[in-house]
Design an enzyme around this catalytic site. Structure first.
Site, mmCIF file in Angstrom:
data_model
loop_
_atom_site.group_PDB
_atom_site.id
_atom_site.type_symbol
_atom_site.label_atom_id
_atom_site.label_comp_id
_atom_site.label_asym_id
_atom_site.label_seq_id
_atom_site.Cartn_x
_atom_site.Cartn_y
_atom_site.Cartn_z
ATOM 1 C CG HIS A 17 -26.976 -31.257 25.800
ATOM 2 N ND1 HIS A 17 -26.754 -29.903 25.506
ATOM 3 C CD2 HIS A 17 -26.772 -31.341 27.003
ATOM 4 C CE1 HIS A 17 -26.502 -29.227 26.389
ATOM 5 N NE2 HIS A 17 -26.410 -29.930 27.423
ATOM 6 C CE LYS A 41 -26.166 -23.541 33.763
ATOM 7 N NZ LYS A 41 -26.179 -25.011 32.955
ATOM 8 N NE ARG A 90 -19.814 -31.105 30.699
ATOM 9 C CZ ARG A 90 -20.037 -29.785 30.733
ATOM 10 N NH1 ARG A 90 -19.681 -28.917 29.605
ATOM 11 N NH2 ARG A 90 -20.791 -29.212 31.732
ATOM 12 C CB SER A 128 -24.662 -24.952 26.676
ATOM 13 O OG SER A 128 -25.238 -26.013 26.236
#
Ligand code: PNS
Length: 162
Positions: A17, A41, A90, A128
């Site tokens: 990040h 989430k 990614r 994360s």
């Protein structure tokens, strides 16, 4: 003055990040890193804890500030007068998702474009989700979490006895 918003869950912020924020700061005049709610989430850290970790991570960057928003990203970007959102990808799966989010956000705010930056190869495995797993198993976070954020994270964990 071109402003970019880097939105995300940042639960917690990672070195990937931070790399994205640094690259956004090289393109735009100012960058706001905004912690937001991802309804899909279940976060480990509160919005305020995540904000503090981001502040620790970006403290050395003059044109970068951290913010928190519990509402719509498009509204936040409009209120701040942002020229663009900046997101990282990614993988092609990440890109497909961010591509869809870019369309939604442009529907909600027609002048709001999204810049999608490819992650550096050295950060492809860092997420994360992985960092939360390392925290659960009490593993070192060196090289995964920016040093300034790691210091804040240690304080949070000590305060909660985790
Ligand atoms: O780091 P993430 O989880 O990929 O970030 C996703 C996030 C938080 C940027 C996204 O869920 C979001 O924008 N949440 C705020 C609500 C919103 O604007 N949703 C999109 C339009 S419905």
């Amino acid at each position: 003055m071109k402003l970019a918003v880097c939105p995300g869950s940042f639960d917690p912020i990672t070195v990937g990040h931070l790399d994205l924020v640094e690259r956004a700061a090289a393109i735009f005049d100012r960058v706001v890193v905004c912690v937001m709610v991802n309804g899909e989430k279940h976060p480990m850290f509160t919005l305020e804890e995540r904000l503090e970790m981001i502040r620790g991570a970006v403290a050395h960057m003059p044109g970068v500030e951290a913010a928190v928003c519990g509402g719509l990203l498009a509204d936040f970007a409009r209120e701040r007068g942002a020229a663009a959102l900046v997101k990282g990808a990614r993988s092609s799966a990440d890109f497909d998702w961010e591509f869809q989010m870019a369309q939604i956000n442009r529907d909600l705010c027609p002048r709001l474009d999204t810049v999608i930056l490819p992650a550096r190869p050295c950060h492809l495995h860092i997420s994360s989700t992985m960092v939360r797993e390392m925290i659960r198993y009490r593993q070192s976070l060196d090289g995964c979490v920016p040093p300034g954020a790691a210091a804040v994270l240690r304080g949070i964990r000590e305060g909660k006895g985790r």
